[in-house]
Design a protein around this motif. Structure first.
Motif, mmCIF file in Angstrom:
data_model
loop_
_atom_site.group_PDB
_atom_site.id
_atom_site.type_symbol
_atom_site.label_atom_id
_atom_site.label_comp_id
_atom_site.label_asym_id
_atom_site.label_seq_id
_atom_site.Cartn_x
_atom_site.Cartn_y
_atom_site.Cartn_z
ATOM 1 N N LEU A 216 0.852 -1.199 0.000
ATOM 2 C CA LEU A 216 0.000 0.000 0.000
ATOM 3 C C LEU A 216 0.887 1.247 0.000
ATOM 4 N N GLN A 217 0.568 2.154 -0.895
ATOM 5 C CA GLN A 217 1.325 3.399 -1.011
ATOM 6 C C GLN A 217 0.414 4.590 -0.705
ATOM 7 N N PRO A 218 0.681 5.333 0.375
ATOM 8 C CA PRO A 218 -0.108 6.532 0.662
ATOM 9 C C PRO A 218 0.292 7.673 -0.280
ATOM 10 N N VAL A 219 -0.710 8.338 -0.857
ATOM 11 C CA VAL A 219 -0.471 9.449 -1.770
ATOM 12 C C VAL A 219 -1.346 10.626 -1.337
ATOM 13 N N ILE A 220 -0.710 11.788 -1.079
ATOM 14 C CA ILE A 220 -1.461 13.001 -0.740
ATOM 15 C C ILE A 220 -1.682 13.780 -2.026
ATOM 16 N N THR A 221 -2.929 13.872 -2.455
ATOM 17 C CA THR A 221 -3.255 14.502 -3.742
ATOM 18 C C THR A 221 -3.605 15.981 -3.550
ATOM 19 N N ARG A 222 -3.640 16.690 -4.724
ATOM 20 C CA ARG A 222 -4.015 18.107 -4.742
ATOM 21 C C ARG A 222 -3.153 18.929 -3.774
ATOM 22 N N SER A 223 -1.874 18.586 -3.768
ATOM 23 C CA SER A 223 -0.937 19.290 -2.894
ATOM 24 C C SER A 223 -0.536 20.601 -3.549
ATOM 25 N N ASP A 224 -1.510 21.495 -3.638
ATOM 26 C CA ASP A 224 -1.296 22.786 -4.290
ATOM 27 C C ASP A 224 -2.132 23.853 -3.595
ATOM 28 N N VAL A 225 -1.866 25.121 -3.928
ATOM 29 C CA VAL A 225 -2.600 26.243 -3.349
ATOM 30 C C VAL A 225 -2.893 27.263 -4.441
ATOM 31 N N MET A 226 -3.920 28.055 -4.214
ATOM 32 C CA MET A 226 -4.224 29.180 -5.095
ATOM 33 C C MET A 226 -3.603 30.430 -4.469
ATOM 34 N N ASP A 227 -2.622 30.988 -5.169
ATOM 35 C CA ASP A 227 -1.918 32.163 -4.660
ATOM 36 C C ASP A 227 -2.364 33.395 -5.455
ATOM 37 N N GLU A 228 -2.302 34.540 -4.819
ATOM 38 C CA GLU A 228 -2.699 35.780 -5.480
ATOM 39 C C GLU A 228 -1.464 36.579 -5.902
ATOM 40 N N GLU A 229 -1.507 37.079 -7.134
ATOM 41 C CA GLU A 229 -0.409 37.915 -7.657
ATOM 42 C C GLU A 229 -0.987 39.121 -8.406
ATOM 43 N N TYR A 230 -0.163 40.135 -8.464
ATOM 44 C CA TYR A 230 -0.591 41.347 -9.181
ATOM 45 C C TYR A 230 -0.202 41.258 -10.653
ATOM 46 N N ASP A 231 -1.208 41.438 -11.525
ATOM 47 C CA ASP A 231 -0.987 41.422 -12.970
ATOM 48 C C ASP A 231 -0.823 42.865 -13.440
ATOM 49 N N GLU A 232 0.460 43.266 -13.693
ATOM 50 C CA GLU A 232 0.737 44.652 -14.071
ATOM 51 C C GLU A 232 0.110 44.993 -15.411
ATOM 52 N N GLU A 233 0.121 44.029 -16.330
ATOM 53 C CA GLU A 233 -0.390 44.291 -17.679
ATOM 54 C C GLU A 233 -1.872 44.627 -17.640
ATOM 55 N N ASN A 234 -2.618 43.913 -16.818
ATOM 56 C CA ASN A 234 -4.069 44.131 -16.737
ATOM 57 C C ASN A 234 -4.467 44.917 -15.498
ATOM 58 N N ASP A 235 -3.440 45.279 -14.684
ATOM 59 C CA ASP A 235 -3.700 46.030 -13.453
ATOM 60 C C ASP A 235 -4.787 45.346 -12.625
ATOM 61 N N ASP A 236 -4.539 44.072 -12.305
ATOM 62 C CA ASP A 236 -5.560 43.299 -11.580
ATOM 63 C C ASP A 236 -4.880 42.262 -10.677
ATOM 64 N N ILE A 237 -5.608 41.844 -9.633
ATOM 65 C CA ILE A 237 -5.136 40.760 -8.770
ATOM 66 C C ILE A 237 -5.642 39.453 -9.362
ATOM 67 N N ILE A 238 -4.734 38.562 -9.644
ATOM 68 C CA ILE A 238 -5.137 37.284 -10.237
ATOM 69 C C ILE A 238 -4.717 36.132 -9.315
#
Length: 568
Positions: A216-238
């Motif tokens: 049996l192999q344990p696997v932790i899935t969806r090991s990711d996060v949604m991070d916020e960054e500033y989009d200078e080109e569109n002047d928006d938080i993405i």
């Protein structure tokens, strides 16, 4: 495409599986022997016990539970036939089962793993009604429950990947379906989401799988996060999807494994590996995307587990029967039967102890009730001294009092109670005695009367002669009278001098004291034994419930010992 060590290992994999047969039937025979032994134990009858009594009802309930468990074994064997058919269908391939709770990302994981193979090596299928049915579409993915049947994919010539409905589904049948098919797998990939990895309900299912000694192999899935960054080109938080940091992943992996080890398992647990299929798909053009998503570690683990799965497959048929004996047979006995067995043993012993304790107090109570009537009975027969009639009345009193008292106390335990019969013999009840008084009476009464008469006559004659001499004429008369008086008095003294008396006993009644004392003593000797005999007869009638439960307990214990030996 990234060079995948797992794919390479599969291509060079030796698929020469030599299944070991012969032991399966011997293992199934253990179930058959247990089943027959339990059925024989159920033949015990409790005909003397009151059917309304708790012990009778517990015993009959235990019988029903044993029969229900036996029926469930057969049903589970029947239900496992599709799983066995799937194992036989792919007896020349290693079967990986993707296992986990709802929305753990199982279908997405299967689709990703499938994408690592050439299209010509991919054949998707559903397993329905014991048959493999092929289809072309990829497995449905989503945040809602998407898999409602066992579906899989044949990958190359040596591997089958099974995607299962989620555990703890809103539909209980889906979770049950997954549990049944875990035994068909040669290895299990346990997927748990990074948002809430290793929850309690998951760990319980995981423990069951690990105890089956399956890779049996344990696997932790969806090991990711949604991070916020500033989009200078569109002047928006993405929002941007990113892999979780290595430090966070290591903390989660360690936490999950510590939770698993807290299950007190006798088997080792493999380290967990964290992955994000979504992050890889987003950054797949990057050279480091595969490693950063944790997929290189994943495939390294899969490469390792493939050989363990092959070794397990060789003995899988044997292990499947062991798992059945452990989980389904012994598990059902421990869960449904053993608690009732323990309750019946405990309650039977308590009833027996209570009866033995109340036996002494009830015996004393009955004795007092009988003894208080003995003086009246004895007195009624004292005048006639008819001891036979007296003993008959006492025996009737004993029988009535004992039987009536015991019936009130013991009728709740037994449907028919042994009647007490008393036979105190008249000879054992003592003897009546005369009541006498001492009377003193004159032993010589006749001699006294005679002496007095003679003295009076002699005195009169003498007096007359003397009187005539003193008083001629009248002297004779006066002298006779006076002489008689004096002579009688003298004679009276002479008579008293010769009187003899004696003391005699005269019967004035009958004494019952000795009879009462002896009778009470005899009752104190006999009555407790009569009461004890009835109590012991009732206890003897109850004992089969305890022995029945103890026999079932012994059979479970012996079977558990066999299963433990098989699992080593």
């Amino acid at each position: 495409m990234h060079q995948n060590p797992f794919i390479t290992a599969l291509e060079t994999f030796d698929a020469d599986f030599r299944a070991v047969s012969g032991k399966e039937e011997a293992l199934k025979h253990k179930k058959d022997v247990l089943q027959e032994t339990l059925r024989q134990a159920l033949n015990v009858k409790f005909s003397k016990i009151n059917h309304d009594n708790k012990l009778y009802q517990l015993s009959e309930q235990l019988k029903r539970s044993v029969l229900l468990s036996i029926d469930e074994w057969e049903q589970k064997l029947e239900a496992a036939s599709p799983m066995k058919a799937l194992s036989e269908q792919y007896q020349d391939r290693v079967i990986f089962l993707v296992f986990g709770k709802v929305n753990a990302g199982k279908s997405s994981f299967c689709n990703f793993l499938t994408s690592q193979f050439d299209a010509s090596q991919i054949k998707r299928f559903r397993f329905e009604n014991g048959q493999v049915q092929y289809f072309d579409e990829v497995f449905a993915e989503g945040v809602v429950e998407t898999t409602v049947t066992i579906q899989g994919v044949e990958l190359g010539n040596n591997l089958v990947l099974l995607d299962s409905p989620g555990l703890h589904s809103v539909n209980d049948e889906n979770g049950d379906l997954t549990r049944r098919f875990t035994d068909s797998a040669d290895a299990v990939l346990w997927l748990t989401p990074s948002s809430s990895p290793g929850q309690v309900q998951e760990l319980n299912d995981l423990k069951l799988e690990l105890e089956k000694k399956k890779p049996l192999q344990p696997v932790i899935t969806r090991s990711d996060v949604m991070d916020e960054e500033y989009d200078e080109e569109n002047d928006d938080i993405i929002q941007i999807l990113k892999n979780k940091s290595q430090d966070v992943r290591l903390l989660q992996e360690d936490d999950v494994i510590q939770r698993v080890r807290g299950l007190d398992l006798a088997v080792p647990v493999k380290p967990a590996v964290s992955i994000s299929v979504f992050a890889y798909k987003k950054y797949c053009d990057s050279d480091n995307a595969f490693a950063e998503a944790g997929l290189d570690r994943l495939f390294g683990c899969l490469e390792s587990i493939i050989n363990e799965a092959k070794a397990y497959k060789v003995k899988k048929a044997e292990q499947q029967i062991i798992n059945f004996l452990d989980t389904d047979v012994l598990g059902s006995l421990n869960q449904h039967v053993k608690p009732q067995v323990n309750a019946l043993i405990k309650d039977s012993q308590e009833v027996i102890n209570d009866l033995r304790h109340s036996k002494r107090s009830l015996s004393l109570e009955i004795t007092n009730e009988v003894v208080v009537n003995i003086p009246d009975i004895v007195e009624r027969h004292a005048k006639s001294r008819n001891k036979e009639a007296m003993s008959q009345e006492i025996n009737q009193l004993l029988e009535h009092t004992i039987n009536d008292s015991l019936q009130k106390v013991l009728s709740e335990y037994v449907s028919q109670m042994q009647a007490v019969s008393c036979a105190l013999s008249s000879d054992s009840l003592g003897e009546f005695e005369d009541i006498t008084v001492d009377i003193e009476q004159v032993k010589g009464g006749v001699a006294k009367s005679v002496s007095s008469s003679v003295g009076a006559a002699g005195g009169a004659a003498t007096g007359a002669y003397v009187g005539s001499l003193i008083f001629p004429g009248v002297g004779t008369v006066i002298g006779g009278a006076l002489g008689g008086l004096l002579g009688g008095t003298a004679a009276s003294y002479a008579g008293e001098y010769f009187v003899e008396t004696e003391t005699v006993k005269e019967t004035v009644g009958v004494s019952s004291e000795r009879v009462i004392t002896k009778t009470v003593s005899r009752i104190n000797e006999v009555l407790p034994k009569l009461v004890e005999n009835v109590f012991e007869d009732v206890i003897t009638s109850i004992l089969p419930t305890q022995r029945f439960a103890e026999r079932i307990a012994l059979e479970i214990e012996l079977f558990e010992t066999q299963v433990v030996e098989l699992k080593r």
